[in-house]
Scaffold this motif. Structure first.
Motif, PDB file in Angstrom:
ATOM      1  N   UNK A   9       0.837  -1.209   0.000  1.00  0.00           N
ATOM      2  CA  UNK A   9       0.000   0.000   0.000  1.00  0.00           C
ATOM      3  C   UNK A   9       0.868   1.255   0.000  1.00  0.00           C
ATOM      4  N   UNK A  10       1.897   1.285   0.839  1.00  0.00           N
ATOM      5  CA  UNK A  10       2.777   2.459   0.914  1.00  0.00           C
ATOM      6  C   UNK A  10       3.430   2.747  -0.434  1.00  0.00           C
ATOM      7  N   UNK A  11       3.849   1.703  -1.144  1.00  0.00           N
ATOM      8  CA  UNK A  11       4.472   1.890  -2.462  1.00  0.00           C
ATOM      9  C   UNK A  11       3.458   2.420  -3.469  1.00  0.00           C
ATOM     10  N   UNK A  12       2.226   1.925  -3.409  1.00  0.00           N
ATOM     11  CA  UNK A  12       1.175   2.409  -4.319  1.00  0.00           C
ATOM     12  C   UNK A  12       0.853   3.868  -4.026  1.00  0.00           C
ATOM     13  N   UNK A  13       0.786   4.214  -2.754  1.00  0.00           N
ATOM     14  CA  UNK A  13       0.474   5.602  -2.367  1.00  0.00           C
ATOM     15  C   UNK A  13       1.607   6.550  -2.777  1.00  0.00           C
ATOM     16  N   UNK A  38       9.786  -8.824  -4.673  1.00  0.00           N
ATOM     17  CA  UNK A  38      10.085  -7.440  -5.052  1.00  0.00           C
ATOM     18  C   UNK A  38       8.790  -6.669  -5.311  1.00  0.00           C
ATOM     19  N   UNK A  39       8.833  -5.373  -5.037  1.00  0.00           N
ATOM     20  CA  UNK A  39       7.692  -4.499  -5.295  1.00  0.00           C
ATOM     21  C   UNK A  39       8.038  -3.577  -6.459  1.00  0.00           C
ATOM     22  N   UNK A  40       7.085  -3.460  -7.394  1.00  0.00           N
ATOM     23  CA  UNK A  40       7.230  -2.573  -8.556  1.00  0.00           C
ATOM     24  C   UNK A  40       6.005  -1.670  -8.572  1.00  0.00           C
ATOM     25  N   UNK A  41       6.238  -0.370  -8.574  1.00  0.00           N
ATOM     26  CA  UNK A  41       5.131   0.585  -8.496  1.00  0.00           C
ATOM     27  C   UNK A  41       5.010   1.379  -9.787  1.00  0.00           C
TER      28      UNK A  41
END
Length: 142
Positions: A9-13, A38-41
């Motif tokens: 959520x923090x990465x999307x925000x 891994x997170x990709x935004x």
């Protein structure tokens, strides 16, 4: 370190804050967690020939692919002006291309976080899938 739904959520925000939405004034952010953790935004990027441009989910998928990722484990989508932002139809199909029907999709509110969690299968119950192309090719050759 294993990513949590809060970090997704923090990465999307954070991505939403970088949106280029001068025409709709509707910033959206999306973050994808891949199977390797891994997170990709990505954010929506509008251009003057509105409604052309990229949705947040599309730019997040592009980041994932460019980083060598290929399978989505979870997704979070957030918009500044909605309580629970859901991917548009085109993005549902794009997300389905890289995920399983059981993949979690978190619909978020910018102020409070995750409002609802659904699966890709619930969002797009009859997605156009690769096996649909294979069966069509098999029928042509028969």
């Amino acid at each position: 370190m294993m990513a949590t739904t809060d970090s997704l959520f923090d990465a999307a925000k954070a991505a939403m804050a970088k949106a280029h939405a001068p025409y709709s004034r509707f910033p959206v952010g999306a973050a994808i967690l891949t199977e390797d953790g891994r997170i990709h935004a990505g954010c929506n990027i509008e251009i003057v020939s509105f409604p052309e441009g990229w949705c947040a989910e599309t730019s997040a998928i592009a980041h994932m692919v460019m980083a060598g990722g290929s399978r989505i484990a979870e997704v979070a989508v957030v918009a500044e002006k909605l309580v629970a932002c859901s991917p548009c139809g085109g993005c549902r199909q794009r997300l389905a291309e890289f995920s399983a029907p059981s993949t979690k999709v978190h619909l978020c509110d910018a102020a409070t976080g995750i409002v609802e969690t659904v699966t890709m299968g619930e969002l797009l119950p009859h997605s156009f899938a690769t096996d649909s192309l294979e069966s069509a090719t098999d029928q042509e050759g028969a």
